[in-house]
Design a protein around this motif. Structure first.
Motif, PDB file in Angstrom:
ATOM      1  N   GLU A 411      -5.496   5.198   8.176  1.00 40.36           N
ATOM      2  CA  GLU A 411      -6.112   3.959   7.717  1.00 40.36           C
ATOM      3  C   GLU A 411      -5.062   3.072   7.050  1.00 40.36           C
ATOM      4  OE1 GLU A 411      -9.015   1.902   8.384  1.00 40.36           O
ATOM      5  OE2 GLU A 411      -9.996   3.809   7.880  1.00 40.36           O
ATOM      6  N   GLY A 412      -5.057   1.813   7.488  1.00 47.26           N
ATOM      7  CA  GLY A 412      -4.098   0.866   6.950  1.00 47.26           C
ATOM      8  C   GLY A 412      -2.800   0.799   7.761  1.00 47.26           C
ATOM      9  N   PHE A 413      -2.637   1.701   8.761  1.00 55.34           N
ATOM     10  CA  PHE A 413      -1.405   1.732   9.558  1.00 55.34           C
ATOM     11  C   PHE A 413      -1.617   1.366  11.028  1.00 55.34           C
ATOM     12  CE2 PHE A 413      -0.566   4.381   5.897  1.00 55.34           C
ATOM     13  CZ  PHE A 413       0.704   3.966   5.511  1.00 55.34           C
ATOM     14  N   LEU A 414      -2.850   0.978  11.382  1.00 54.94           N
ATOM     15  CA  LEU A 414      -3.083   0.447  12.728  1.00 54.94           C
ATOM     16  C   LEU A 414      -3.039  -1.073  12.600  1.00 54.94           C
ATOM     17  CD1 LEU A 414      -5.967   2.826  13.926  1.00 54.94           C
ATOM     18  CD2 LEU A 414      -3.476   3.162  13.982  1.00 54.94           C
ATOM     19  N   LEU A 415      -1.821  -1.586  12.592  1.00 56.25           N
ATOM     20  CA  LEU A 415      -1.602  -2.988  12.273  1.00 56.25           C
ATOM     21  C   LEU A 415      -2.367  -3.894  13.226  1.00 56.25           C
ATOM     22  CD1 LEU A 415       0.244  -4.632  10.281  1.00 56.25           C
ATOM     23  CD2 LEU A 415       1.722  -5.003  12.267  1.00 56.25           C
ATOM     24  N   PRO A 416      -3.042  -4.902  12.701  1.00 53.15           N
ATOM     25  CA  PRO A 416      -3.771  -5.829  13.571  1.00 53.15           C
ATOM     26  C   PRO A 416      -2.863  -6.437  14.628  1.00 53.15           C
ATOM     27  CG  PRO A 416      -4.412  -6.172  11.303  1.00 53.15           C
ATOM     28  CD  PRO A 416      -3.276  -5.210  11.284  1.00 53.15           C
ATOM     29  N   GLY A 417      -3.353  -6.490  15.843  1.00 53.35           N
ATOM     30  CA  GLY A 417      -2.594  -7.008  16.967  1.00 53.35           C
ATOM     31  C   GLY A 417      -3.205  -6.546  18.275  1.00 53.35           C
ATOM     32  N   THR A 418      -2.508  -6.784  19.361  1.00 55.28           N
ATOM     33  CA  THR A 418      -2.975  -6.418  20.697  1.00 55.28           C
ATOM     34  C   THR A 418      -2.071  -5.332  21.261  1.00 55.28           C
ATOM     35  OG1 THR A 418      -3.775  -8.667  21.062  1.00 55.28           O
ATOM     36  CG2 THR A 418      -3.507  -7.268  23.000  1.00 55.28           C
ATOM     37  N   TYR A 419      -2.667  -4.305  21.783  1.00 53.72           N
ATOM     38  CA  TYR A 419      -1.924  -3.154  22.305  1.00 53.72           C
ATOM     39  C   TYR A 419      -2.446  -2.775  23.684  1.00 53.72           C
ATOM     40  CZ  TYR A 419      -0.775  -2.803  17.333  1.00 53.72           C
ATOM     41  OH  TYR A 419      -0.382  -3.084  16.041  1.00 53.72           O
ATOM     42  N   GLY A 420      -1.538  -2.342  24.492  1.00 57.57           N
ATOM     43  CA  GLY A 420      -1.931  -1.891  25.821  1.00 57.57           C
ATOM     44  C   GLY A 420      -2.617  -0.549  25.773  1.00 57.57           C
ATOM     45  N   GLY A 544      -9.229  -0.229   5.252  1.00 57.43           N
ATOM     46  CA  GLY A 544      -9.148  -0.966   6.504  1.00 57.43           C
ATOM     47  C   GLY A 544      -7.684  -1.300   6.799  1.00 57.43           C
ATOM     48  N   ASN A 545      -7.492  -2.106   7.813  1.00 55.92           N
ATOM     49  CA  ASN A 545      -6.133  -2.496   8.230  1.00 55.92           C
ATOM     50  C   ASN A 545      -5.922  -3.974   7.907  1.00 55.92           C
ATOM     51  OD1 ASN A 545      -5.145  -0.006   9.809  1.00 55.92           O
ATOM     52  ND2 ASN A 545      -7.153  -0.400  10.712  1.00 55.92           N
ATOM     53  N   PRO A 546      -5.182  -4.252   6.809  1.00 54.62           N
ATOM     54  CA  PRO A 546      -5.023  -5.643   6.385  1.00 54.62           C
ATOM     55  C   PRO A 546      -4.112  -6.421   7.332  1.00 54.62           C
ATOM     56  CG  PRO A 546      -3.647  -4.223   5.053  1.00 54.62           C
ATOM     57  CD  PRO A 546      -4.451  -3.315   5.930  1.00 54.62           C
ATOM     58  N   GLY A 547      -4.361  -7.706   7.382  1.00 53.92           N
ATOM     59  CA  GLY A 547      -3.527  -8.574   8.184  1.00 53.92           C
ATOM     60  C   GLY A 547      -2.386  -9.165   7.377  1.00 53.92           C
ATOM     61  N   ASP A 548      -1.596  -9.968   8.030  1.00 50.95           N
ATOM     62  CA  ASP A 548      -0.402 -10.528   7.398  1.00 50.95           C
ATOM     63  C   ASP A 548      -0.742 -11.460   6.242  1.00 50.95           C
ATOM     64  OD1 ASP A 548       2.566 -11.112   7.517  1.00 50.95           O
ATOM     65  OD2 ASP A 548       1.777 -13.125   7.861  1.00 50.95           O
ATOM     66  N   VAL A 549      -1.815 -12.265   6.391  1.00 46.68           N
ATOM     67  CA  VAL A 549      -2.167 -13.211   5.329  1.00 46.68           C
ATOM     68  C   VAL A 549      -2.612 -12.477   4.077  1.00 46.68           C
ATOM     69  CG1 VAL A 549      -3.689 -15.112   4.705  1.00 46.68           C
ATOM     70  CG2 VAL A 549      -2.792 -14.952   7.023  1.00 46.68           C
ATOM     71  N   ALA A 550      -3.398 -11.433   4.254  1.00 45.64           N
ATOM     72  CA  ALA A 550      -3.885 -10.668   3.100  1.00 45.64           C
ATOM     73  C   ALA A 550      -2.735  -9.964   2.393  1.00 45.64           C
ATOM     74  CB  ALA A 550      -4.933  -9.660   3.554  1.00 45.64           C
ATOM     75  N   ILE A 551      -1.781  -9.458   3.165  1.00 49.78           N
ATOM     76  CA  ILE A 551      -0.640  -8.766   2.541  1.00 49.78           C
ATOM     77  C   ILE A 551       0.189  -9.749   1.718  1.00 49.78           C
ATOM     78  CG2 ILE A 551       1.497  -7.526   3.011  1.00 49.78           C
ATOM     79  CD1 ILE A 551       0.164  -6.322   5.468  1.00 49.78           C
TER      80      ILE A 551
END
Length: 596
Positions: A411-420, A544-551
């Motif tokens: 938790e917290g290490f599945l960085l928001p983004g798009t993955y294949g 959860g997995n925070p995004g760049d703005v929250a960090i």
């Protein structure tokens, strides 16, 4: 002056004079029945004593006189006579150092039979005794050239006598060996070698590896076999000429081919159409993962390597020609092999071709696991089991999972983004790619130093605060105020909450819910470590997995004294308060908006 150019003069005719006698006597075959004049040996000229005139016949009447037999038998070398052909030479020899001895010019020194160069009427050269050789240790013996000496001129192995050029006959070719076929090239070779000074180009005059072979193959009885030049030079010349021509052809041919190749390549690069497939591709499908930030050229290289398009240039041309191509985002795409570049761009814009897992900011891991199962075609719960059993091998940083109360180490290490995430891939491969991207992003924040500055215990607590900011905030403007609320409440000495966060988001995470209508009795009964109503401080880990703005907001909170916040409309509007009284007013607004 005679026909041989030997007339009376003031200087003797030296033997090395090129006009002395007839040159080129080597190896010519004598006519049948004639004896060699010198036994095949080189004629040596030695100074003679003063010849005595009475020993000669009457030369003036044109009749040939024979030599005195007694003189010939005794071989008196000091009075040895020469063939009249050489008499002119002998008469010009120095007798002593004091002067020269000459023959009376009025005397007739030639027989009429010698008018043709010193030869008798039969064409046979007469034998003439010679003066003794001072350097010959055997020359002073009486029998050295006497009658008892073997005749070296009549043996089969003797060299033929020299003949005038007009009477020379071609040397007969030896019979070819019965076991080898005659060499047509050798039979046609000339009897002379032009050499570099007779027209042969110096480029072809060098030696080669074939020269030694030609020497071994030369006929031992021929002039070429003895001289070693005629046959070798002719054959070597032809071989060298052929090799040189071949080299020239290869050099010019290679140059023309190189110019043509680079010229065609230059034309294709500047003016020619890029290689491209035709149509929508084959039935075979392939998954291509496009990294974040990839442009048209980078995507084209990926597709070419995967066999989707034929050339990068063709894809770049189609990419720039499509006004919607910028909509191609990072992620995995299911494409067909051998597609035209135009079809590949269109298919990547179609959502049906995208085989991706998209992690949104604030999304919990349990929701991500379900999406991965669906994309990979796996049964429900497969990815979650892999995460729980293999989390130590997926690449987490050393500061992660620092306590036993953490429910999910990922938790917290599945960085928001798009993955294949295409069918055929394994869930651990997808999880590794997410964690690797999170490690890269977190390394850029220097979380360890920031944690100390914010009075937090570890980098994991920074991510935990960011997950709370992401979960409770509604807009980007709320995030910095929300971060300040968290830091103010974490102070156990604060007069408002005394170290309790009292966040509904942490209670919902513990129950895997998202409910904003929670009764006080329900909250007070739950003693889960993630229940911040009953437990002071931060939860054990991120929720959860925070995004760049929250960090970024977490690392740069406001400093306005905020302790409270309420989503007064129950959806997206969040209001903040500094005191408990202000908080109660905000709570009333919330009740009115929700009907409670």
């Amino acid at each position: 002056m005679t026909e041989y150019g030997r007339g009376p003069g003031s200087e003797p005719w030296h033997p090395e004079d090129p006009l002395f006698g007839d040159g080129g006597w080597e190896g010519q075959q004598a006519p049948t029945g004639h004896q060699p004049a010198y036994g095949g040996q080189q004629q040596h000229h030695y100074p003679q004593q003063q010849p005595q005139q009475p020993e000669y016949g009457d030369w003036g009447h044109g009749q040939a006189q024979q030599y005195d037999q007694q003189q010939y038998d005794q071989q008196q070398y000091e009075q040895q006579q020469y063939d009249p052909q050489y008499q002119g030479y002998d008469q010009q020899q120095y007798v002593d150092q004091g002067g020269q001895q000459y023959v009376d010019p009025n005397q007739q020194a030639y027989h009429e039979g010698y008018q043709e160069g010193g030869w008798d009427g039969t064409g046979t050269h007469a034998h003439v005794p010679y003066a003794a050789d001072p350097g010959d240790p055997y020359g002073q013996q009486a029998a050295a050239y006497g009658a008892q000496q073997p005749d070296f001129y009549g043996t089969p192995d003797a060299y033929p006598p020299p003949e005038p050029p007009a009477r020379r006959r071609a040397e007969p070719e030896p019979d070819p060996a019965p076991e080898a076929a005659p060499d047509a090239e050798s039979e046609q070779k000339p009897d002379w070698d032009p050499g570099p000074d007779q027209g042969e180009h110096a480029f072809f005059a060098g030696g080669g590896a074939e020269d030694d072979e030609d020497d071994d193959e030369a006929e031992p009885g021929s002039r070429r076999g003895r001289g070693g030049k005629g046959a070798k030079a002719t054959k070597t010349k032809k071989s060298r000429s052929g090799c040189a021509c071949l080299v020239v052809v290869l050099v010019f041919g290679g140059g023309i081919a190189g110019v043509g190749y680079f010229g065609y390549d230059f034309y294709q690069n500047r003016y020619g159409a890029a290689p491209d497939y035709a149509g929508d591709g084959t039935a075979e499908s392939v998954s291509v993962e496009v990294p974040k930030g990839s442009g048209g050229a980078a995507i084209g290289r990926l597709l070419k390597d995967a066999g989707v398009v034929k050339s990068v240039d063709a894809f770049v041309s189609a990419f720039t020609s499509n006004s919607e191509a910028d909509g191609i985002q990072a992620g995995a795409y299911i494409l067909k092999k051998e597609m035209s570049a135009k079809s590949a761009v269109a298919m990547m814009l179609d959502p049906k071709s995208q085989a991706n897992v998209v992690v949104t900011p604030g999304q919990r891991n349990i929701a991500v696991y379900k999406v991965i199962d669906t994309k990979l075609g796996l049964s429900a719960g497969t990815t979650r089991k892999v995460a729980e059993s293999k989390f130590k091998t997926l690449g987490l940083p050393k500061w992660a999972n620092d306590n036993d109360d953490i429910k999910d180490p990922l938790e917290g290490f599945l960085l928001p983004g798009t993955y294949g995430a295409a069918k055929g891939m394994k869930p651990e491969a997808v999880l590794k790619s997410m964690i690797a991207r999170a490690n890269e992003a977190y390394a850029g924040y220097d979380l360890e130093a920031k944690a100390k500055a914010l009075k937090l215990d570890s980098p994991l607590q920074v991510i935990t605060v960011a997950s709370l900011v992401q979960a409770e905030g509604k807009t980007s403007d709320d995030y910095r105020k929300m971060a300040e609320v968290i830091y103010n409440r974490l102070d156990f000495g604060n007069p408002e909450t005394y170290g309790f966060l009292q966040f509904d988001s942490t209670f919902n995470y513990a129950k895997n819910e998202s409910n904003i209508e929670i009764s006080e009795s329900e909250i007070n009964k739950n003693k889960d470590p993630y229940n911040t109503y009953t437990r002071k401080g931060l939860p054990p880990g991120p929720i959860g997995n925070p995004g760049d703005v929250a960090i970024k907001a977490t690392l740069d909170p406001t400093d306005d004294g905020w302790y409270y916040f309420v989503a007064t409309d129950g959806v997206s509007k969040t209001e903040f308060a500094r005191t408990h009284e202000e908080f109660l007013k905000l709570k009333d607004k919330f009740d009115e908006s929700t009907g409670n």
